[in-house]
Scaffold this motif. Structure first.
Motif, PDB file in Angstrom:
ATOM      1  N   ILE A   1      65.339 -33.719-123.109  1.00 38.69           N
ATOM      2  CA  ILE A   1      63.999 -33.754-123.718  1.00 38.69           C
ATOM      3  C   ILE A   1      63.082 -34.688-122.925  1.00 38.69           C
ATOM      4  CG2 ILE A   1      62.730 -34.508-125.759  1.00 38.69           C
ATOM      5  CD1 ILE A   1      65.138 -33.540-127.435  1.00 38.69           C
ATOM      6  N   THR A   2      63.622 -35.828-122.523  1.00 40.00           N
ATOM      7  CA  THR A   2      62.824 -36.767-121.726  1.00 40.00           C
ATOM      8  C   THR A   2      62.431 -36.164-120.389  1.00 40.00           C
ATOM      9  OG1 THR A   2      63.958 -38.634-122.774  1.00 40.00           O
ATOM     10  CG2 THR A   2      62.793 -39.073-120.716  1.00 40.00           C
ATOM     11  N   LEU A   3      63.382 -35.485-119.729  1.00 39.70           N
ATOM     12  CA  LEU A   3      63.095 -34.851-118.442  1.00 39.70           C
ATOM     13  C   LEU A   3      62.080 -33.728-118.604  1.00 39.70           C
ATOM     14  CD1 LEU A   3      66.714 -34.745-117.009  1.00 39.70           C
ATOM     15  CD2 LEU A   3      64.823 -36.109-116.139  1.00 39.70           C
ATOM     16  N   SER A   4      62.164 -32.995-119.720  1.00 37.37           N
ATOM     17  CA  SER A   4      61.198 -31.918-119.967  1.00 37.37           C
ATOM     18  C   SER A   4      59.789 -32.474-120.095  1.00 37.37           C
ATOM     19  CB  SER A   4      61.584 -31.155-121.236  1.00 37.37           C
ATOM     20  OG  SER A   4      60.622 -30.174-121.549  1.00 37.37           O
ATOM     21  N   GLY A   5      59.660 -33.634-120.745  1.00 32.46           N
ATOM     22  CA  GLY A   5      58.346 -34.234-120.919  1.00 32.46           C
ATOM     23  C   GLY A   5      57.809 -34.908-119.673  1.00 32.46           C
ATOM     24  N   SER A   6      58.680 -35.061-118.633  1.00 34.24           N
ATOM     25  CA  SER A   6      58.226 -35.728-117.418  1.00 34.24           C
ATOM     26  C   SER A   6      57.573 -34.776-116.431  1.00 34.24           C
ATOM     27  CB  SER A   6      59.416 -36.418-116.740  1.00 34.24           C
ATOM     28  OG  SER A   6      60.341 -35.455-116.255  1.00 34.24           O
ATOM     29  N   GLY A   7      57.490 -33.495-116.779  1.00 29.13           N
ATOM     30  CA  GLY A   7      56.821 -32.539-115.900  1.00 29.13           C
ATOM     31  C   GLY A   7      57.756 -31.591-115.178  1.00 29.13           C
ATOM     32  N   LEU A   8      59.070 -31.743-115.361  1.00 27.75           N
ATOM     33  CA  LEU A   8      60.013 -30.822-114.729  1.00 27.75           C
ATOM     34  C   LEU A   8      59.915 -29.444-115.384  1.00 27.75           C
ATOM     35  CD1 LEU A   8      63.153 -33.098-114.333  1.00 27.75           C
ATOM     36  CD2 LEU A   8      61.730 -32.198-112.509  1.00 27.75           C
ATOM     37  N   PRO A   9      60.169 -28.382-114.606  1.00 27.74           N
ATOM     38  CA  PRO A   9      60.057 -27.018-115.152  1.00 27.74           C
ATOM     39  C   PRO A   9      61.265 -26.637-115.992  1.00 27.74           C
ATOM     40  CG  PRO A   9      60.714 -26.909-112.857  1.00 27.74           C
ATOM     41  CD  PRO A   9      60.444 -28.366-113.141  1.00 27.74           C
ATOM     42  N   LEU A  10      61.427 -27.263-117.147  1.00 26.76           N
ATOM     43  CA  LEU A  10      62.522 -26.914-118.052  1.00 26.76           C
ATOM     44  C   LEU A  10      62.027 -27.030-119.483  1.00 26.76           C
ATOM     45  CD1 LEU A  10      64.187 -29.504-119.596  1.00 26.76           C
ATOM     46  CD2 LEU A  10      64.529 -30.087-117.216  1.00 26.76           C
ATOM     47  N   LEU A  11      62.629 -26.234-120.352  1.00 25.09           N
ATOM     48  CA  LEU A  11      62.258 -26.206-121.762  1.00 25.09           C
ATOM     49  C   LEU A  11      63.512 -26.395-122.597  1.00 25.09           C
ATOM     50  CD1 LEU A  11      60.118 -25.660-123.967  1.00 25.09           C
ATOM     51  CD2 LEU A  11      60.712 -23.238-123.817  1.00 25.09           C
ATOM     52  N   VAL A  12      63.507 -27.388-123.473  1.00 29.06           N
ATOM     53  CA  VAL A  12      64.639 -27.653-124.358  1.00 29.06           C
ATOM     54  C   VAL A  12      64.328 -27.017-125.707  1.00 29.06           C
ATOM     55  CG1 VAL A  12      66.083 -29.411-125.405  1.00 29.06           C
ATOM     56  CG2 VAL A  12      65.071 -29.813-123.164  1.00 29.06           C
ATOM     57  N   GLY A  13      65.152 -26.054-126.126  1.00 32.17           N
ATOM     58  CA  GLY A  13      64.895 -25.328-127.367  1.00 32.17           C
ATOM     59  C   GLY A  13      66.095 -25.314-128.286  1.00 32.17           C
ATOM     60  N   VAL A  14      65.970 -24.536-129.348  1.00 30.34           N
ATOM     61  CA  VAL A  14      67.056 -24.396-130.305  1.00 30.34           C
ATOM     62  C   VAL A  14      67.074 -22.955-130.798  1.00 30.34           C
ATOM     63  CG1 VAL A  14      65.606 -25.077-132.244  1.00 30.34           C
ATOM     64  CG2 VAL A  14      68.072 -25.351-132.424  1.00 30.34           C
ATOM     65  N   GLU A  15      68.255 -22.444-131.084  1.00 24.08           N
ATOM     66  CA  GLU A  15      68.410 -21.065-131.528  1.00 24.08           C
ATOM     67  C   GLU A  15      69.284 -21.049-132.776  1.00 24.08           C
ATOM     68  OE1 GLU A  15      70.084 -16.738-129.880  1.00 24.08           O
ATOM     69  OE2 GLU A  15      70.168 -18.531-128.642  1.00 24.08           O
ATOM     70  N   CYS A  16      69.013 -20.116-133.696  1.00 19.08           N
ATOM     71  CA  CYS A  16      69.806 -20.040-134.913  1.00 19.08           C
ATOM     72  C   CYS A  16      69.879 -18.597-135.383  1.00 19.08           C
ATOM     73  CB  CYS A  16      69.196 -20.918-136.017  1.00 19.08           C
ATOM     74  SG  CYS A  16      67.682 -20.225-136.730  1.00 19.08           S
ATOM     75  N   ASP A  17      70.746 -18.371-136.364  1.00 15.90           N
ATOM     76  CA  ASP A  17      70.783 -17.113-137.077  1.00 15.90           C
ATOM     77  C   ASP A  17      69.894 -17.306-138.306  1.00 15.90           C
ATOM     78  OD1 ASP A  17      71.342 -14.772-138.391  1.00 15.90           O
ATOM     79  OD2 ASP A  17      73.269 -15.469-139.170  1.00 15.90           O
ATOM     80  N   PRO A  18      68.683 -16.742-138.353  1.00 13.45           N
ATOM     81  CA  PRO A  18      67.742 -17.030-139.445  1.00 13.45           C
ATOM     82  C   PRO A  18      68.313 -16.745-140.825  1.00 13.45           C
ATOM     83  CG  PRO A  18      66.635 -15.861-137.652  1.00 13.45           C
ATOM     84  CD  PRO A  18      68.100 -15.824-137.359  1.00 13.45           C
ATOM     85  N   ASN A  19      68.950 -15.580-140.995  1.00 11.14           N
ATOM     86  CA  ASN A  19      69.484 -15.230-142.318  1.00 11.14           C
ATOM     87  C   ASN A  19      70.578 -16.192-142.756  1.00 11.14           C
ATOM     88  OD1 ASN A  19      67.742 -13.042-142.548  1.00 11.14           O
ATOM     89  ND2 ASN A  19      69.176 -11.657-141.515  1.00 11.14           N
ATOM     90  N   GLY A  20      71.471 -16.513-141.812  1.00 12.34           N
ATOM     91  CA  GLY A  20      72.553 -17.434-142.150  1.00 12.34           C
ATOM     92  C   GLY A  20      72.030 -18.819-142.478  1.00 12.34           C
ATOM     93  N   LEU A  21      70.989 -19.256-141.762  1.00 12.68           N
ATOM     94  CA  LEU A  21      70.423 -20.565-142.022  1.00 12.68           C
ATOM     95  C   LEU A  21      69.742 -20.603-143.388  1.00 12.68           C
ATOM     96  CD1 LEU A  21      70.207 -23.288-140.674  1.00 12.68           C
ATOM     97  CD2 LEU A  21      68.043 -22.584-139.664  1.00 12.68           C
ATOM     98  N   ARG A  22      69.020 -19.516-143.741  1.00 15.99           N
ATOM     99  CA  ARG A  22      68.374 -19.468-145.053  1.00 15.99           C
ATOM    100  C   ARG A  22      69.417 -19.510-146.168  1.00 15.99           C
ATOM    101  NH1 ARG A  22      65.344 -15.223-142.417  1.00 15.99           N
ATOM    102  NH2 ARG A  22      63.327 -16.018-141.695  1.00 15.99           N
ATOM    103  N   ARG A  23      70.508 -18.767-145.987  1.00 18.91           N
ATOM    104  CA  ARG A  23      71.558 -18.767-147.003  1.00 18.91           C
ATOM    105  C   ARG A  23      72.179 -20.154-147.151  1.00 18.91           C
ATOM    106  NH1 ARG A  23      72.442 -13.185-145.571  1.00 18.91           N
ATOM    107  NH2 ARG A  23      73.582 -13.787-143.691  1.00 18.91           N
ATOM    108  N   ALA A  24      72.384 -20.842-145.988  1.00 18.42           N
ATOM    109  CA  ALA A  24      72.965 -22.184-146.056  1.00 18.42           C
ATOM    110  C   ALA A  24      72.047 -23.133-146.809  1.00 18.42           C
ATOM    111  CB  ALA A  24      73.224 -22.706-144.633  1.00 18.42           C
TER     112      ALA A  24
END
Length: 280
Positions: free
Chosen positions: A42-65
């Motif tokens: 995250i720190t490297l992403s904010g320093s201008g490097l061409p990278l993106l730190v993201g997150v992925e989930c299963d929406p239905n499973g997350l809603r059920r949880a």
């Protein structure tokens, strides 16, 4: 942009190799805490490097949880988003709900089936992966001691097994016997390595091109441009199925303490860098 320290450089090298990977997979390959890897990325992403730190989930499973947690009183929801929270100053009249209770009931909650395309385990564990995605490859050891054989891949794709056979320190007698002369306060060190090409791809480089000694202060010592008649040097290239041995000669101050022998396929340290610890 140059990475601020070697740990960040290793993180970026692994990410550049795959192009896209989960944070916990990168951390597992490097033997790091996933939380530290995430913070660094995250720190490297904010320093201008061409990278993106993201997150992925299963929406239905997350809603059920979340629904399950709320039903059992374990999740209170987000805090109020504005100044409209109502503070009761007295008894509040109860209105009849024509369509039955709207909130969770006190009867046993039916068991939920997991999402069909995802299996979830504890966060940052081996089970926290999508079932339709490949499992991460086991991490190959890149460190060892004198006598250990470690594996690496060449730039051409050759699979190599490199053994640090021997470190002769000091090796002044071998150096002077070959007709060379050491300056005042210098000593010679000879490193014997053997390289086995276990793949079907030829290895075309000099096996000890980027073999260095690492000192106690973190400095590196490159090999000297000499060869000893009693300890032959490496020859260029290793063919598929072939094992080739050779000796590398180093000249350094006699008071310098060597703690590691390091081998790389590039001038800089990367994912294929091998390190052997030299014990007293």
């Amino acid at each position: 942009m140059v990475a601020p320290d070697p740990v960040d450089a290793r993180l970026l090298a692994v990410l550049a190799e795959s192009g896209r990977a989960a944070v916990h997979e990168i951390a597992q390959r490097l033997g790091m805490d996933p939380r530290e890897a995430a913070m660094r990325l995250i720190t490297l992403s904010g320093s201008g490097l061409p990278l993106l730190v993201g997150v992925e989930c299963d929406p239905n499973g997350l809603r059920r949880a979340l629904a399950n947690a709320a039903a059992y009183g374990n999740y209170m929801g987000p805090p109020p988003s504005g100044p409209y929270a109502v503070h009761q100053s007295g008894p509040h009249p109860v209105q009849q709900q024509p369509y039955g209770p709207q909130g969770p009931i006190s009867q046993p909650f039916p068991a939920q089936q997991p999402p069909p395309q995802a299996t979830w385990g504890p966060p940052q564990s081996a089970g926290w992966v999508r079932a339709d995605q490949p499992q991460p490859k086991p991490v190959v050891s890149r460190t060892g001691k004198i006598g250990s054989a470690l594996e690496a891949d060449s730039l051409e794709g050759a699979r190599l097994s490199i053994q640090l056979v021997e470190v002769v320190d000091p090796a002044d007698f071998l150096f002077t016997a070959a007709g060379y002369k050491l300056a005042e306060g210098e000593r010679a060190v000879v490193v014997h390595t053997e390289v086995t090409n276990t793949s079907q791809v030829a290895y075309t480089s000099l096996p000890d091109m980027y073999l260095v000694l690492v000192t106690k202060t973190g400095e590196t010592v490159t090999k000297a441009p000499v060869s000893l008649s009693s300890r032959p040097a490496h020859k260029l290239g290793v063919q598929p199925g072939e094992t080739a041995g050779g000796h590398s000669v180093f000249v350094l101050p006699e008071t310098t303490e060597i703690i590691q022998v390091r081998w790389s396929v590039r001038p800089e340290v990367d994912l294929n860098t091998l390190v052997w610890t030299v014990e007293d």
